[in-house]
Design an enzyme around this catalytic site. Structure first.
Site, mmCIF file in Angstrom:
data_model
loop_
_atom_site.group_PDB
_atom_site.id
_atom_site.type_symbol
_atom_site.label_atom_id
_atom_site.label_comp_id
_atom_site.label_asym_id
_atom_site.label_seq_id
_atom_site.Cartn_x
_atom_site.Cartn_y
_atom_site.Cartn_z
ATOM 1 N N ARG A 209 0.836 -1.202 0.000
ATOM 2 C CA ARG A 209 0.000 0.000 0.000
ATOM 3 C C ARG A 209 0.868 1.248 0.000
ATOM 4 O O ARG A 209 0.606 2.194 -0.741
ATOM 5 C CB ARG A 209 -0.919 -0.034 1.226
ATOM 6 C CG ARG A 209 -1.791 1.186 1.342
ATOM 7 C CD ARG A 209 -2.718 1.106 2.547
ATOM 8 N NE ARG A 209 -3.052 2.459 2.934
ATOM 9 C CZ ARG A 209 -2.466 3.138 3.897
ATOM 10 N NH1 ARG A 209 -1.516 2.571 4.612
ATOM 11 N NH2 ARG A 209 -2.818 4.380 4.159
ATOM 12 N N ASN B 137 -15.603 -2.370 8.732
ATOM 13 C CA ASN B 137 -14.252 -1.936 9.044
ATOM 14 C C ASN B 137 -14.235 -1.178 10.356
ATOM 15 O O ASN B 137 -13.727 -0.064 10.445
ATOM 16 C CB ASN B 137 -13.725 -1.041 7.909
ATOM 17 C CG ASN B 137 -12.240 -0.831 8.049
ATOM 18 O OD1 ASN B 137 -11.565 -1.512 8.802
ATOM 19 N ND2 ASN B 137 -11.728 0.161 7.330
ATOM 20 N N HIS C 200 -25.570 -20.153 10.208
ATOM 21 C CA HIS C 200 -25.249 -21.563 10.358
ATOM 22 C C HIS C 200 -26.338 -22.482 9.819
ATOM 23 O O HIS C 200 -26.186 -23.708 9.801
ATOM 24 C CB HIS C 200 -24.989 -21.905 11.830
ATOM 25 C CG HIS C 200 -24.011 -23.016 12.024
ATOM 26 N ND1 HIS C 200 -23.894 -24.067 11.141
ATOM 27 C CD2 HIS C 200 -23.100 -23.225 13.011
ATOM 28 C CE1 HIS C 200 -22.961 -24.882 11.575
ATOM 29 N NE2 HIS C 200 -22.459 -24.414 12.699
ATOM 30 N N ASP D 209 -21.756 -24.340 6.863
ATOM 31 C CA ASP D 209 -21.152 -25.064 7.989
ATOM 32 C C ASP D 209 -19.805 -24.441 8.349
ATOM 33 O O ASP D 209 -19.236 -23.658 7.598
ATOM 34 C CB ASP D 209 -21.002 -26.542 7.653
ATOM 35 C CG ASP D 209 -20.190 -26.751 6.390
ATOM 36 O OD1 ASP D 209 -20.758 -27.256 5.413
ATOM 37 O OD2 ASP D 209 -18.997 -26.371 6.374
#
Lengths: 378, 440
Positions: free
Chosen positions: B250, B359, B411, B415
């Protein structure tokens, strides 16, 4: 349907209307057939739909019949319009009296009569359109040529077969009409026979017209067939859903169970059937027996005028001939004041009966008897 | 009878009317001047509107009100009868009945005053209504609300013109006002009550905290979606990722002249990495239906970025990430963040997300349990990056920039193993950034 090919103008008529309704493609139409034959229940159902149903996207046609009954308009006088004292004796179960919420005149219903109510929002109220559905279905199915009179009645060969009335409010409106299929004309004339009564009132007066049963023109016509024919015609005009059993469906509507009984009670109540009668004056003239008049030779007629407001006696005036007044008779205060405020019904008659026993004075007795005769209308 | 009616039509003044209104003489009035002069500005002459079918006159049969009565709009005023139709006339205004122009059994003319009502609003003329309506149902247009796409208004909003003006004046969203009139109409009282409840006018910021915000609730939307999410059993998976190399990349990218103005953070890289991982494990980019009977695998990766904006928690989505490069993602993110700062999102931005990234680490925090936004099935939360000591291959202590990610997944259809594999794939991409571009 062979009839369709016969009359081309009839068909064009259909198309003109189909075109007109195209704007309301999104409006559903529903047909409700009531199971009840009780006039009060049916009126309550009609009223409930009018007040509570959201008709913006759905128009309803209700088809119903009643056991023998006589239905007066919203602003009519039952004593003037019907053969009131005889009603319980016509037909085995007697003829019930009901007042409907819409205007118009008095009609007789029995199981040979089909009632139709077209429910629409206020903006779509159009009697001619509804009646044309009827004329088209009569023609298509039975070849009957019915015309719409200026008074919005349906006539066949100049005999009236259907009467119309409507109620407009916000946001809904309804137009209902009858169709004489196989009504018992004898009962009808008996029930609608008016007495020679001197009633002064601004209540709506029915206009007597010659009537005819549809089955007289075409013996094939029956209530069931007619119902189907009209149903089909109604469905042809726009997109459709057909359902049977008005009460069953209406029961699903919120609040209907509770409200409908309340509304029915309103329609059976005395306050509605009789209390809503517009103010009227009823008069009767009696000739005074000679024994009571000091000989004068002048007019010896006693005229009694009763003013009835909201179904209750509000005033009684006596027009006493000079022959009677000169003998000191001033008009019995007792009998008059005891009647005022009472319902113009059997109640008043009973009071009079009770008082009658107590009078000794001939003149008082005579006046009371006259009042009794006047009340015989009840 | 007919003769009597005709006579009245020609001489429209009725004697009792003249008694009460000693303005003009009989014969010198023409019927249209009945309500001229002498009235205060708030007094309205309510005319009899068209009944339809060409009917010009009706008979007044019953009054439901008398002079001095207080009426509300849509209350019954009287019954009139024409031909065989009985019509119920309802009031268009709130106010006090000042005058009844007809007695029972009088003929009332369409278009002529029926009653005088004194209202609170001054100076309104009872214009001769067009045939259909006494009180026109005004549909207040649904204002295109940029901020708010989750509140759906199903009913048209009904109110009379004066109420609508009031609503507009105060800049209120009519959808938020509860109508207490017939058919859920909004009455003047409803608007006034609503204005009282608000402590400040619309248009200012929504504060997060104790204040009760009744409007355009990003908060309200959040509350609703979170409650719904609670129904979903979640599987939480956390891991740490070393972003040392990514950070280096970056920094070197940032120094390039072409990209001086583009703000690059670590986020675009994560978005791209997530998209690549979703290619591999498309079940995390799906939506079950309500009863969990069918699963829709979404074709595009519309990755929503949860952000804390001026108006609260918003999750605008970057569309079709699978087709975008990192730079394009970065540009799009910058645009969305700008919108977030202003509080002005385009409705499309807030819709259509299939996967989310939070974030929150940009603020702070290490481990979290994010909640997927229904109907999405997974969400990643990125913690803050910290420099921490770690061991390298030779067991030497080195400084690594560590960032923790937490993935929550539904869920019912995903899985644990799939999530683990997804997370490992993601981790591999981030720790070896060149893989982002190779899409291996």
């Amino acid at each position: 349907m062979a009839l369709v090919a016969r009359n081309i103008t009839g068909f064009q008529h259909v198309f003109a209307h189909v075109h007109r309704c195209c704007y309301s493609k999104s409006v559903q139409q529903e047909i409700k057939k009531n199971c009840s034959k009780d006039i009060y229940t049916n009126l309550a159902l009609e009223d409930w739909i009018y007040r509570n149903f959201d008709l913006k996207n759905q128009h309803i046609l209700m088809l119903w019949q009643n056991e023998p009954c006589i239905v007066i308009g919203r602003h009519q006088n039952p004593w003037l319009e019907t053969n009131f004292p005889e009603l319980p004796n016509i037909t085995e179960q007697g003829v019930k009296l009901a007042r409907r919420n819409s205007g118009g005149g008095t009609v007789f219903h029995d199981l040979g009569n089909l009632n139709l109510t077209f429910f629409t929002p206020r903006e779509h109220y159009d009697r001619k359109y509804n009646l044309e559905i009827l004329t088209r279905s009569l023609f298509r199915e039975f070849g009957l040529k019915a015309e719409i009179s200026p008074r919005k009645d349906l006539t066949v060969r100049n005999y009236k077969v259907s009467g119309t009335a409507s109620k407009l409010g916000r946001p809904n409106a309804y137009h209902h009409c009858t169709l004489l299929v196989k009504t018992n004309k004898v009962d009808l004339s008996l029930a609608l026979q008016r007495h020679e009564v001197d009633i002064e009132t601004n209540a709506t007066k029915s206009i007597k017209t010659k009537i005819m049963n549809l089955c007289e023109d075409n013996p094939d016509v029956s209530i069931n067939k007619l119902r189907k024919a009209i149903g089909w015609e109604y469905m042809r005009t726009t997109a459709l859903t057909i359902r049977d059993g008005g009460l069953h469906l209406a029961n699903k509507q919120k609040g209907f169970q509770m409200d409908s009984q309340k509304i029915r009670d309103q329609y059976t109540s005395w306050e509605w059937c009789y209390g809503k009668t517009p103010k009227f004056n009823i008069s009767k003239t009696f000739s005074v027996p000679e024994t009571l008049i000091s000989s004068y030779g002048a007019s010896c007629d006693l005229k009694i005028t009763m003013t009835v407001e909201c179904g209750k006696i509000s005033d009684i005036s006596l027009y006493i001939p000079p022959g009677l007044s000169s003998s000191g008779f001033s008009g019995n205060a007792n009998v008059i004041s005891s009647l005022i405020g009472h319902k113009f019904s059997e109640e008043a008659l009973n009071i009079l009966e009770n008082l009658l026993g107590g009078y000794v004075d001939e003149k008082e007795k005579f006046v009371s008897e006259c009042l009794k005769q006047l009340l015989c209308l009840i | 009878m007919a003769g009597r009616y005709r006579q009245i039509f020609q001489i429209p003044t009725l004697s009792w009317l003249v008694e009460k209104q000693s303005l003009t003489k009989i014969g010198s009035i023409c019927s249209s001047n009945f309500h001229v002069c002498g009235y205060s500005s708030a007094r309205v002459s309510y005319k009899l509107s068209d009944i339809g079918e060409g009917i010009r006159e009706v008979v007044v049969k019953e009054w439901h009100v008398k002079e001095g009565d207080v009426v509300s709009q849509f209350d019954n005023i009287c019954e009139v009868q024409s031909d065989k139709a009985s019509v119920t006339i309802t009031s268009r205004y709130d106010g006090v009945i000042k005058k009844l122009h007809y007695a029972i059994d009088d003929i009332a003319l369409v278009g002529k005053p029926l009653v005088d009502i004194e209202t609170e609003e001054g100076g309104e003329t009872a214009d001769d209504e067009i045939p259909h309506d006494l009180a026109k149902d005004i549909m207040v247009e649904e204002q295109v609300e940029n901020r708010d796409t989750t509140i759906i208004s199903e009913q048209p909003i009904l109110c009379i013109p004066s109420v609508r003006r009031l609503i507009k004046e105060h800049n209120v969203d009519p959808k938020l006002i509860k109508g207490t009139g017939k058919n859920a109409r909004i009455l003047k009282e409803d608007v006034l009550k609503f204005l009282e409840k608000r402590s400040e006018p619309i248009g200012t910021t929504t504060l997060i905290g104790d204040r009760v915000e009744p409007i355009k609730g990003f908060q309200k939307a959040m509350a609703r979606t979170m409650t719904e999410s609670l129904k979903v059993p979640l599987f939480l998976y956390s891991d740490e990722i070393s972003v040392t190399r990514l950070s280096e990349l970056r920094r070197s990218i940032k120094s390039l002249p072409e990209l001086k103005d583009v703000k690059i953070s670590l986020l675009p890289f994560f978005v791209k990495a997530a998209s690549n991982a979703l290619q591999r494990y498309p079940i995390l980019n799906s939506s079950p239906d309500e009863n969990c009977e069918n699963v829709t695998y979404h074709g595009s990766h519309n990755i929503g970025i949860a952000m804390d904006t001026k108006v609260g928690l918003a999750v605008p989505a970057v569309k079709n990430v699978e087709g975008l490069g990192v730079m394009e993602i970065a540009k799009e993110l910058a645009r969305l963040m700008e919108s977030g700062r202003e509080g002005t999102f385009a409705p499309d931005d807030l819709k259509g997300g299939t996967f989310s990234i939070s974030n929150i680490g940009a603020m702070s925090g290490t481990y979290m349990k994010p909640i997927p936004l229904p109907p999405q099935v997974a969400i990643i939360a990125l913690g803050a990056s910290q420099v921490l000591p770690r061991f390298d291959e030779n067991r030497n202590v080195v400084a690594e920039e560590i960032l923790n990610i937490s993935i929550s997944a539904d869920h019912r259809i995903i899985d644990g193993a799939t999530v683990a594999r997804f997370a490992q794939f993601l981790k591999k991409q981030i720790e070896n950034p060149y893989l982002l571009f190779l899409n291996v």
